[in-house]
Enzyme design. Structure first.
Site, mmCIF file in Angstrom:
data_model
loop_
_atom_site.group_PDB
_atom_site.id
_atom_site.type_symbol
_atom_site.label_atom_id
_atom_site.label_comp_id
_atom_site.label_asym_id
_atom_site.label_seq_id
_atom_site.Cartn_x
_atom_site.Cartn_y
_atom_site.Cartn_z
ATOM 1 N N GLU A 195 14.611 -2.004 -8.988
ATOM 2 C CA GLU A 195 16.008 -2.143 -8.530
ATOM 3 C C GLU A 195 16.355 -3.538 -8.028
ATOM 4 O O GLU A 195 17.003 -3.689 -6.991
ATOM 5 C CB GLU A 195 16.306 -1.087 -7.458
ATOM 6 C CG GLU A 195 16.085 0.336 -7.958
ATOM 7 C CD GLU A 195 16.270 1.397 -6.871
ATOM 8 O OE1 GLU A 195 16.664 1.052 -5.748
ATOM 9 O OE2 GLU A 195 15.998 2.573 -7.161
ATOM 10 N N ASN B 219 11.914 -1.339 -13.396
ATOM 11 C CA ASN B 219 12.541 -0.017 -13.253
ATOM 12 C C ASN B 219 13.870 -0.146 -12.510
ATOM 13 O O ASN B 219 13.955 -0.849 -11.496
ATOM 14 C CB ASN B 219 11.577 0.878 -12.449
ATOM 15 C CG ASN B 219 11.975 2.334 -12.414
ATOM 16 O OD1 ASN B 219 12.206 2.940 -13.463
ATOM 17 N ND2 ASN B 219 12.060 2.912 -11.222
HETATM 18 O O1 G3I Z 1 8.250 10.191 6.221
HETATM 19 C C1 G3I Z 1 9.352 10.387 7.117
HETATM 20 C C2 G3I Z 1 9.040 11.443 8.101
HETATM 21 O O2 G3I Z 1 7.971 11.027 8.913
HETATM 22 C C3 G3I Z 1 10.284 11.751 8.936
HETATM 23 O O3 G3I Z 1 10.037 12.814 9.786
HETATM 24 C C4 G3I Z 1 11.463 12.083 8.042
HETATM 25 C C5 G3I Z 1 12.743 12.291 8.821
HETATM 26 O O4 G3I Z 1 13.878 12.157 8.001
HETATM 27 O O5 G3I Z 1 11.664 11.022 7.155
HETATM 28 C C6 G3I Z 1 10.544 10.786 6.323
HETATM 29 O O6 G3I Z 1 10.841 9.745 5.432
HETATM 30 C C7 G3I Z 1 11.738 10.032 4.402
HETATM 31 C C8 G3I Z 1 11.034 9.842 3.068
HETATM 32 O O7 G3I Z 1 11.934 9.995 1.994
HETATM 33 C C9 G3I Z 1 9.888 10.829 2.872
HETATM 34 O O8 G3I Z 1 10.384 12.139 2.863
HETATM 35 C C10 G3I Z 1 12.920 9.083 4.486
HETATM 36 O O9 G3I Z 1 13.661 9.370 5.657
HETATM 37 C C11 G3I Z 1 13.797 9.174 3.277
HETATM 38 O O10 G3I Z 1 14.760 8.145 3.316
HETATM 39 C C12 G3I Z 1 12.954 9.026 2.023
HETATM 40 O O11 G3I Z 1 13.820 9.181 0.897
HETATM 41 C C13 G3I Z 1 13.289 8.742 -0.315
HETATM 42 C C14 G3I Z 1 14.157 7.629 -0.886
HETATM 43 O O12 G3I Z 1 13.635 7.243 -2.163
HETATM 44 C C15 G3I Z 1 14.167 6.416 0.038
HETATM 45 O O13 G3I Z 1 14.739 5.333 -0.548
HETATM 46 C C16 G3I Z 1 13.276 9.910 -1.279
HETATM 47 O O14 G3I Z 1 12.342 10.896 -0.821
HETATM 48 C C17 G3I Z 1 12.876 9.455 -2.683
HETATM 49 O O15 G3I Z 1 13.083 10.506 -3.594
HETATM 50 C C18 G3I Z 1 13.744 8.274 -3.096
HETATM 51 O O16 G3I Z 1 13.302 7.843 -4.357
HETATM 52 C C19 G3I Z 1 14.037 6.771 -4.951
HETATM 53 C C20 G3I Z 1 13.077 5.981 -5.797
HETATM 54 O O17 G3I Z 1 11.963 5.597 -5.022
HETATM 55 C C21 G3I Z 1 13.756 4.767 -6.431
HETATM 56 N N1 G3I Z 1 14.948 5.153 -7.151
HETATM 57 C C22 G3I Z 1 15.909 5.975 -6.414
HETATM 58 C C23 G3I Z 1 15.200 7.208 -5.853
HETATM 59 C C24 G3I Z 1 16.198 8.133 -5.176
HETATM 60 O O18 G3I Z 1 16.785 7.538 -4.051
#
Ligand code: G3I
Length: 334
Positions: A155, A200
């Site tokens: 990105e 990507n």
């Molecule tokens: O790990 C912490 C946890 O300790 C905490 O309790 C919890 C509370 O909200 O948050 C957890 O972290 C989260 C993490 O996912 C793991 O679940 C983050 O808040 C959350 O922001 C994070 O979101 C991820 C996101 O990327 C962040 O940018 C999504 O799971 C993941 O599916 C998403 O994936 C991205 C790709 O990497 C790149 N392309 C877009 C795609 C979708 O956004």
């Protein structure tokens, strides 16, 4: 003469009519096996925290032959403090995948999101480049030989009509040119010489200013021998559907001499028939492009999707197959 021609005519008529000519008994019954029969992989993003859930692991291992860690290989997870690497969660996914014969996509070495705080506090370009080098060596080196494809840079390009790189710590410290991206690919090649290396991005699924900018970078890299092997199209789509030039866009990148992959596919929508049709379009487009060799959905079940409210995946919250699952399997078996 006429007698020899007739079977061909019949076969052609069946194909035109969309009638499958293969023996149905031979058609594979899972996404991974059906994709394999077409020389492709069909994968899912996987969260380590759900691997202990029997229905999740059972569905993953039955249906998918490629695994992408959803968050566990990102910078904040793997190097939370400078030079201190933590691989527990990512190793767990890698071990699971290897134990089940699943191919791995590494995601992702250099991104502007999910950076640990200390990276965001780096103030000079040279210090950031040093940190990038240590990180790529540390992570790609740790998994050397085990990752089929790495998302080396994720990105980096901006949305909108400008066609340039996005403003982030990377461009702010290292410049609005692709030099630091090139360096990331060179470092990744050295750290894991057998992994195929991908750029990507999202909103690059049709021809537009952003995908044109990525295209120009890939063409330049290929012309100058910068080690890039693949472009990933995330394909986070919605009910509005698939861009009309989706296949043509994949093909023009493939024509540059790189593999193309659908890396984070999900298609939002509460109308499951429309959703199934959109999934069919995407998978058919990939099958029509010989260098499109992998399709990955961004999760296993709607239950744990990053956009769960739009129910964008192939399995519902109870791990039941949705209409989209059936349409994907049918295209893979066609
Ligand atoms: O790990 C912490 C946890 O300790 C905490 O309790 C919890 C509370 O909200 O948050 C957890 O972290 C989260 C993490 O996912 C793991 O679940 C983050 O808040 C959350 O922001 C994070 O979101 C991820 C996101 O990327 C962040 O940018 C999504 O799971 C993941 O599916 C998403 O994936 C991205 C790709 O990497 C790149 N392309 C877009 C795609 C979708 O956004």
């Amino acid at each position: 003469m006429i007698g020899k021609v007739r079977p061909l005519v019949l076969a052609a008529a069946l194909v035109v009519a969309g009638v499958a000519t293969a023996d149905p008994a031979e058609a594979a019954t899972t996404l991974g096996a059906s994709a394999a029969a077409k020389g492709r992989f069909f994968g899912a993003a996987v969260a380590n925290s759900h691997l202990g859930e029997a229905a999740y692991a059972t569905t993953l291992d039955r249906e998918f032959n490629s695994v992408t860690p959803e968050n566990e290989m990102k910078w904040d997870a793997t190097e939370p403090n400078p030079g201190q690497f933590t691989f527990g969660a990512a190793d767990n996914i890698v071990n699971h995948a290897r134990g089940h014969g699943q191919s791995l996509r590494g995601h992702t070495l250099v991104w502007h999101n999910q950076l640990p705080g200390w990276v965001n506090q780096i103030t000079t370009g040279s210090a950031l480049m040093t940190a990038m080098q240590r990180h790529i060596n540390g992570v790609a080196g740790h998994y050397r030989g085990q990752i089929a494809y790495w998302d080396v840079v994720n990105e980096a390009f901006a949305d909108g009509t400008g066609g340039g790189l996005r403003s982030s710590i990377w461009t702010q410290r290292l410049g609005f040119n692709t030099g630091w991206i090139e360096q990331a690919f060179r470092l990744a090649r050295t750290a894991d010489p057998n992994a195929k290396l991908c750029y990507n991005d999202y909103n690059t699924d049709g021809q537009n200013a952003k995908s044109n900018a990525v295209f120009n970078m890939v063409r330049d890299f290929k012309a100058r021998g910068v080690p890039i092997d693949c472009v990933g199209f995330q394909s986070h789509l919605n009910i509005n559907g698939v861009p009309g030039d989706y296949q043509a866009n994949l093909q023009r990148f493939a024509n540059l001499g790189v593999d193309v992959q659908i890396t984070e596919l999900d298609i939002g929508g509460s109308n499951f028939t429309t959703q199934a049709n959109n999934y069919r379009t995407v998978v058919q487009a990939c099958l029509n492009v010989s260098r499109c060799n992998r399709i990955v959905t961004w999760g296993v079940t709607d239950k744990y999707s990053w956009r769960a409210s739009s129910t964008p995946l192939l399995f519902d919250g109870n791990f039941n197959k949705k209409p989209a699952y059936n349409s994907v399997l049918a295209v893979l078996n066609s």
